[in-house]
Design a protein around this motif. Structure first.
Motif, PDB file in Angstrom:
ATOM      1  N   HIS A   1       2.521   1.767  -3.512  1.00  0.00           N
ATOM      2  CA  HIS A   1       1.604   2.345  -4.492  1.00  0.00           C
ATOM      3  C   HIS A   1       1.352   3.829  -4.204  1.00  0.00           C
ATOM      4  CE1 HIS A   1       0.710  -1.264  -6.756  1.00  0.00           C
ATOM      5  NE2 HIS A   1       0.541  -1.943  -5.636  1.00  0.00           N
ATOM      6  N   ALA A   2       1.263   4.181  -2.919  1.00  0.00           N
ATOM      7  CA  ALA A   2       1.061   5.585  -2.568  1.00  0.00           C
ATOM      8  C   ALA A   2       2.286   6.426  -2.921  1.00  0.00           C
ATOM      9  CB  ALA A   2       0.734   5.715  -1.082  1.00  0.00           C
TER      10      ALA A   2
ATOM     11  N   ALA B   1       2.045   6.861  -6.691  1.00  0.00           N
ATOM     12  CA  ALA B   1       0.925   7.682  -7.170  1.00  0.00           C
ATOM     13  C   ALA B   1       0.962   9.110  -6.633  1.00  0.00           C
ATOM     14  CB  ALA B   1      -0.395   7.010  -6.778  1.00  0.00           C
ATOM     15  N   GLU B   2       1.277   9.260  -5.346  1.00  0.00           N
ATOM     16  CA  GLU B   2       1.206  10.581  -4.717  1.00  0.00           C
ATOM     17  C   GLU B   2       2.501  11.384  -4.859  1.00  0.00           C
ATOM     18  OE1 GLU B   2      -1.529  11.788  -3.151  1.00  0.00           O
ATOM     19  OE2 GLU B   2      -2.692   9.970  -3.566  1.00  0.00           O
TER      20      GLU B   2
ATOM     21  N   SER C   1      -4.198   4.381  -0.169  1.00  0.00           N
ATOM     22  CA  SER C   1      -4.040   3.272  -1.105  1.00  0.00           C
ATOM     23  C   SER C   1      -4.600   1.992  -0.507  1.00  0.00           C
ATOM     24  CB  SER C   1      -2.555   3.067  -1.442  1.00  0.00           C
ATOM     25  OG  SER C   1      -2.367   1.897  -2.204  1.00  0.00           O
ATOM     26  N   GLU C   2      -5.419   1.304  -1.269  1.00  0.00           N
ATOM     27  CA  GLU C   2      -5.955   0.009  -0.846  1.00  0.00           C
ATOM     28  C   GLU C   2      -5.336  -1.136  -1.635  1.00  0.00           C
ATOM     29  OE1 GLU C   2      -7.921  -0.561   1.700  1.00  0.00           O
ATOM     30  OE2 GLU C   2      -7.943   1.585   2.157  1.00  0.00           O
ATOM     31  N   ASN C   3      -4.386  -0.823  -2.507  1.00  0.00           N
ATOM     32  CA  ASN C   3      -3.790  -1.827  -3.398  1.00  0.00           C
ATOM     33  C   ASN C   3      -2.725  -2.614  -2.638  1.00  0.00           C
ATOM     34  OD1 ASN C   3      -2.719  -3.341  -5.467  1.00  0.00           O
ATOM     35  ND2 ASN C   3      -2.610  -1.641  -6.921  1.00  0.00           N
ATOM     36  N   THR C   4      -2.987  -3.875  -2.387  1.00  0.00           N
ATOM     37  CA  THR C   4      -2.042  -4.713  -1.645  1.00  0.00           C
ATOM     38  C   THR C   4      -1.291  -5.682  -2.552  1.00  0.00           C
ATOM     39  OG1 THR C   4      -3.780  -6.326  -1.169  1.00  0.00           O
ATOM     40  CG2 THR C   4      -3.411  -4.579   0.464  1.00  0.00           C
TER      41      THR C   4
ATOM     42  N   ARG D   1       0.835  -1.205   0.000  1.00  0.00           N
ATOM     43  CA  ARG D   1       0.000   0.000   0.000  1.00  0.00           C
ATOM     44  C   ARG D   1       0.871   1.258   0.000  1.00  0.00           C
ATOM     45  NH1 ARG D   1      -3.693  -0.691   5.059  1.00  0.00           N
ATOM     46  NH2 ARG D   1      -4.412   1.394   4.434  1.00  0.00           N
TER      47      ARG D   1
END
Length: 569
Positions: free
Chosen positions: A86-87, A90-91, A190-193, A83
């Protein structure tokens, strides 16, 4: 309660190693060209550390990190790491090859952030948590890391030069002001695990670790994925071979657990404890900072089976335990410095159910080098062991060439685990790494007829008194045999006549009075006259240490030379 651990026949261990390499695909050995040099490698190893992270998921929801009242399983730590990764992408736009710094004490967030950065194919820069403003600034400028994941104390140190260096600060724990992001907020975003997609090659960089800087400004050692994997899989192979040679009794215990009492920014913490434990399913009880009394409590509270620390820590563990038994311990390991032989005897006497062990490796070798344990260590308490199988080669070199048996020279190590070079220091790199791939450690050592290596001293730590070479380690080893000495550091004292004399700073055991003249007489019973300390300082407090918990000899010497000694012979 753990029973006394059986020893292992060295011949059976060697036979088990040979069988595992020949028959287990995971440990099959081949060759690969790395930076123009051919090395032995694990030919079926995953291409990056992400593969080893995924391997550790087999332990699922089993507790992995134990920190105060927090429990984090293998599966949960990986979820957090993914998570966060991915953050960060993305961020903050973190991409492959970018450098991201960690500046914090030992917290679960450190481990998740370390895995997150690595899984992106970015390069993690674990900064020394003992550093303050100027030192942290140096590390960030040198590494060119623009994103820093920090705890509150480190963030306060970094904030004054944040804008000047163009830094983005992520606060991982605590309540400091001035952060651009909160660690928990990034996780929530982020919820992507799932593991992030990244095309990572075996010889891509994964980490820049700064050496402790005991002899000058710290140098950033650039470590690769294959280098770390080579070390971790070698340790796992050796543990499996010892278990087989002892008819199924693991050197890690039945329910493995290890104390993390050294900093994660050091390779002993990140590699020997954190990543190896992830790979083999060993619980890790984390300490934010070293406290020997608390260490005893944690070992018994969590029934830990392994202890790994620098030699002074294992000694302090004995002192702190007093009459308190720690029956779950089966192995007491050391690394980072040579353990005085007297400590090996004391440890076995204090903890009869456990076996002392030791390893020799450096930041530049991803902690790989030599290992020794069980009966080998009892018989040779002053040895650091044989080269770590099956990828590591060690030789002793003199100006005339390779040393003969028992001859002292510089220790050279050649392995796929070796670092790529020093960051921004091409001349230092060229001096350290030979064209055919040997790393010149700067340590003096010798090798006996059975291949056991004995570290004599650091080349720069030798005292040359009137033309005679004196090993600081040897003199310290004798000081530790005195019943009233808790800590000892030997260093050179400038002298117009002899060039250098032998200086000794000691910290007595609690409540004991130490007579410097009697100590000198005691040491003279076993040491040649020119090796006996001629200046002795009694320290009123424990000797200062580096962030790695090794004594800061440069500071010890500087402080001592500003004060008159308690004894001047």
């Amino acid at each position: 309660m753990a029973e006394e651990q059986p020893l292992a026949d060295p011949a059976r261990v060697q036979a088990a190693l040979a069988r595992l390499v020949a028959e287990e695909p995971m440990f099959a050995v081949g060759e690969a060209e790395i930076r123009g040099v051919v090395y032995r490698v694990f030919k079926n190893a995953p291409p990056s550390l992400v593969g080893l992270f995924l391997f550790g998921l087999q332990y699922g929801e089993k507790d992995f990190l134990l920190y105060e009242d927090e429990r984090v399983s293998h599966a949960e730590l990986w979820r957090r790491a993914c998570r966060l990764a991915h953050a960060l992408r993305a961020e903050l736009g973190v991409k492959q090859g970018d450098r991201v710094a960690l500046a914090m004490r030992n917290y679960p967030e450190w481990c998740a952030a370390y895995m997150a950065v690595i899984s992106l194919g970015a390069v993690v820069v674990p900064l020394n948590a003992w550093w303050k403003g100027d030192e942290l600034r140096f590390g960030l400028e040198d590494s060119e890391a623009k994103i820093v994941i920090a705890d509150d104390r480190r963030l306060d140190y970094i904030r004054p030069f944040k804008d000047e260096l163009g830094l983005t600060l992520i606060l991982a724990r605590g309540g400091a002001e001035g952060a651009d992001y909160e660690y928990e907020a990034l996780l929530a975003a982020s919820e992507n695990t799932a593991p992030p997609q990244a095309d990572i090659e075996p010889d891509d960089d994964f980490c820049i670790v700064y050496t402790s800087g005991s002899t000058g400004r710290a140098k950033g050692a650039i470590l690769t994925h294959r280098g770390a994997i080579s070390t971790l899989m070698s340790w796992a192979l050796l543990a499996a071979a010892i278990k087989e040679a002892r008819d199924g009794i693991s050197p890690l215990g039945d329910n493995p657990g290890v104390l993390l009492g050294i900093p994660l920014f050091h390779v002993t913490g990140s590699h020997s404890i954190f990543m190896l434990s992830w790979l083999i399913g060993r619980r890790v009880a984390m300490m934010r900072k070293w406290d020997p009394k608390r260490a005893v409590e944690l070992i018994n509270e969590h029934q830990l089976t392994n202890f790994i620390g620098v030699p002074s820590q294992s000694y302090e563990l004995v002192e702190a335990a007093g009459d308190t038994p720690m029956p779950s311990l089966v192995d007491i390991g050391s690394g980072g410095a040579k353990r005085p032989p007297e400590h090996v005897r004391l440890l076995k006497e204090k903890f009869p159910n456990a076996n002392p062990s030791s390893g020799y490796g450096l930041t530049e070798t991803n902690a790989a080098g030599c290992v020794i344990s069980l009966d080998d260590y009892r018989k040779r308490p002053d040895s650091t062991g044989r080269p770590l199988p099956p990828l590591t080669d060690v030789k002793i070199m003199t100006e005339a060439g390779e040393a003969g048996t028992g001859e002292t020279g510089e220790v050279w190590i050649r392995s796929a685990a070796n670092f790529r070079g020093y960051l921004n220091l091409p001349e230092e790199t060229e001096r350290a790494i030979t064209p055919d791939g040997w790393f010149r450690t700067g340590d003096l050592g010798r090798m006996d007829e059975e291949g056991f290596v004995y570290i004599v001293d650091r080349i720069k730590d030798l005292i040359i008194r009137g033309g005679e070479n004196i090993s600081c380690l040897e003199v310290e080893g004798r000081a530790y045999e005195h019943p009233d000495v808790a800590e000892a550091a030997v260093f050179s004292v400038p002298d117009e006549t002899l060039g250098e004399r032998v200086g000794l700073a000691v910290y007595p055991k609690n409540g004991r009075a130490l007579d410097p003249a009697a100590l000198r007489d005691f040491m003279a019973e076993r040491l040649a006259g020119f090796k006996v300390p001629e200046r002795i300082w009694l320290s009123p407090q424990p000797l200062p240490r580096l962030g790695t918990e090794k004594f800061d000899k440069r500071l010890v010497r500087a402080i001592a030379l500003q004060h008159p000694p308690a004894l001047k012979a």
